[in-house]
Enzyme design. Structure first.
Site, PDB file in Angstrom:
ATOM      1  CB  CYS A 117      -0.809   0.015   1.161  1.00 59.00           C
ATOM      2  SG  CYS A 117      -2.062  -1.410   1.269  1.00 59.00           S
ATOM      3  CG  HIS A 253      -3.157   3.522   2.050  1.00 58.15           C
ATOM      4  ND1 HIS A 253      -3.846   3.055   0.942  1.00 58.15           N
ATOM      5  CD2 HIS A 253      -3.483   2.449   2.924  1.00 58.15           C
ATOM      6  CE1 HIS A 253      -3.906   1.796   0.945  1.00 58.15           C
ATOM      7  NE2 HIS A 253      -3.751   1.491   2.253  1.00 58.15           N
ATOM      8  CG  ASN A 284      -6.942  -0.436   1.151  1.00 59.86           C
ATOM      9  OD1 ASN A 284      -6.091  -0.542   0.092  1.00 59.86           O
ATOM     10  ND2 ASN A 284      -6.578  -0.784   2.465  1.00 59.86           N
TER      11      ASN A 284
END
Ligand code: UT7
Length: 328
Positions: A117, A253, A284
């Site tokens: 990520c 994020h 996500n």
């Protein structure tokens, strides 16, 4: 020898949202959950998954092409392509080489990076240093994921979280500093917190065909991200030489709105700082989440050229990276 440019900037951004909209109601039945629980615990209302033809290659090319157009550059002017991904399920060649080819670039340096990520912010940091060091002039950085393939639909801890998409940025020379120093790191001692469930070789050796899905110990990651990442964000601001009062946009994020809120509180961000909330409709998307979130902020009027934005990415490894950028 020729001088290197002293500074780097983002010169164009691009995004690709895949076509399949998946509401919470389509997911929660299999995991004994509810739309209300998912929204309350994560902020996610729906996510985007890709159709079969929306491969990582396709999504990366589309996002990359848009970033190039917005930067006002021809493909031939790109001399390096960096793709951040953990969902290109082919060990070689690197996805970046295929994307560079499809975009019509002229055989630039092209390679993939794996920082989960945190991949996009790692890519921007590398690209900025390549430009400042004179190794490249215009670098295309792409974050792309197809995590719908890599997420167990029966896993209560992950099925509602992960999604698909791509985002891109062109990093170019600049007369003034417009990409701040990166603050980054990792903690391999906590590798188990977000990881691939099993080794590919064990899958191959077994009689049962299956995907070695990712697993996550959600609450441990949640605690780490909520507390440790605020410090990283403040350090990135300090290294860029600006205070929270001079910040316009906060783009963490897109993992969980509650993590975003905890970070914003801990950093004492003023009310006027606009905060990215793309996770609500996009889920996500790991390495793609920050450029996708930026894309939505522009569309909603929450980001504009010249704004100063703090980017913070974190995830598996526990790898993280943060930097302040001036928006193109
Ligand atoms: O992108 C990489 C970085 N990733 C992240 O940053 C993700 C970080 N983690 C998170 O976002 C959160 O931990 C989750 C959204 C995954 C979970 O939220 P949480 O508040 O940490 O929930 P929890 O795991 O602590 O579970 C709380 C309760 C438990 O029940 P009890 O023990 O309190 O009775 C769980 O059994 O919620 C239960 N639960 C669920 N209930 C309905 C756990 N998963 C679910 C579910 N639906 N899917």
């Amino acid at each position: 020898m020729a001088d290197s440019p002293r500074h780097a900037r983002l010169s164009g951004l691009g995004a690709y949202r895949p076509s399949v909209v998946v509401p919470n109601s389509a997911i929660v039945g299999r995991i004994d959950s509810s739309d209300e629980w998912v929204q309350q615990r994560s902020g996610i209302r729906e996510r985007r998954w890709s159709a079969p033809e929306e491969t990582v290659r396709h999504m990366a090319v589309e996002a990359g092409r848009q970033a190039l157009e917005r930067a006002g550059l021809e493909p031939a002017q790109i001399d390096c392509v960096i793709v951040a991904t953990v969902s290109h399920f082919q060990q070689l060649p690197a996805l970046a080489t295929l994307v560079a080819h499809d975009l019509g670039t002229e055989q630039p340096a092209a390679f993939d990076i794996s920082a989960a990520c945190a991949g996009f912010c790692h890519g921007v940091a590398l690209a900025a240093d390549l430009v400042r060091g004179g190794s490249s002039r215009h670098v295309l950085v792409i974050g792309v994921e197809r995590l719908s393939e890599f997420t167990d639909p029966d896993d209560r801890g992950t099925a509602f979280i992960f999604a698909d998409g791509a985002g891109a940025a062109v990093v170019s020379p600049s007369d003034v500093p417009a990409i701040g120093p990166v603050v980054w790191g990792s903690d391999g001692s906590q590798a188990d917190l977000i990881a691939q469930r099993e080794d590919w070789r064990d899958v191959v050796a077994s009689d049962e065909p299956r995907m070695p899905y990712l697993t996550m110990q959600g609450s441990a990651v949640f605690r780490w991200a909520s507390f440790a990442m605020a410090k990283v964000g403040l350090e990135a601001l300090e290294r860029a030489g600006i205070g929270v009062d001079e910040l316009d946009c906060f783009v963490p994020h897109q993992a969980n709105n509650r993590i975003t809120d905890a970070m914003a509180r801990a950093m004492h961000l003023p009310e006027r700082v606009r905060i990215a909330r793309d996770v609500v409709e996009q889920g996500n998307t790991s390495a793609a989440s920050i450029p996708l979130a930026l894309d939505r902020m522009y569309a909603d009027g929450d980001a504009a050229p010249g704004d100063r934005a703090l980017l913070i990415a974190f995830g598996s490894g526990l790898a993280y990276a943060a930097q302040v950028v001036v928006l193109p």
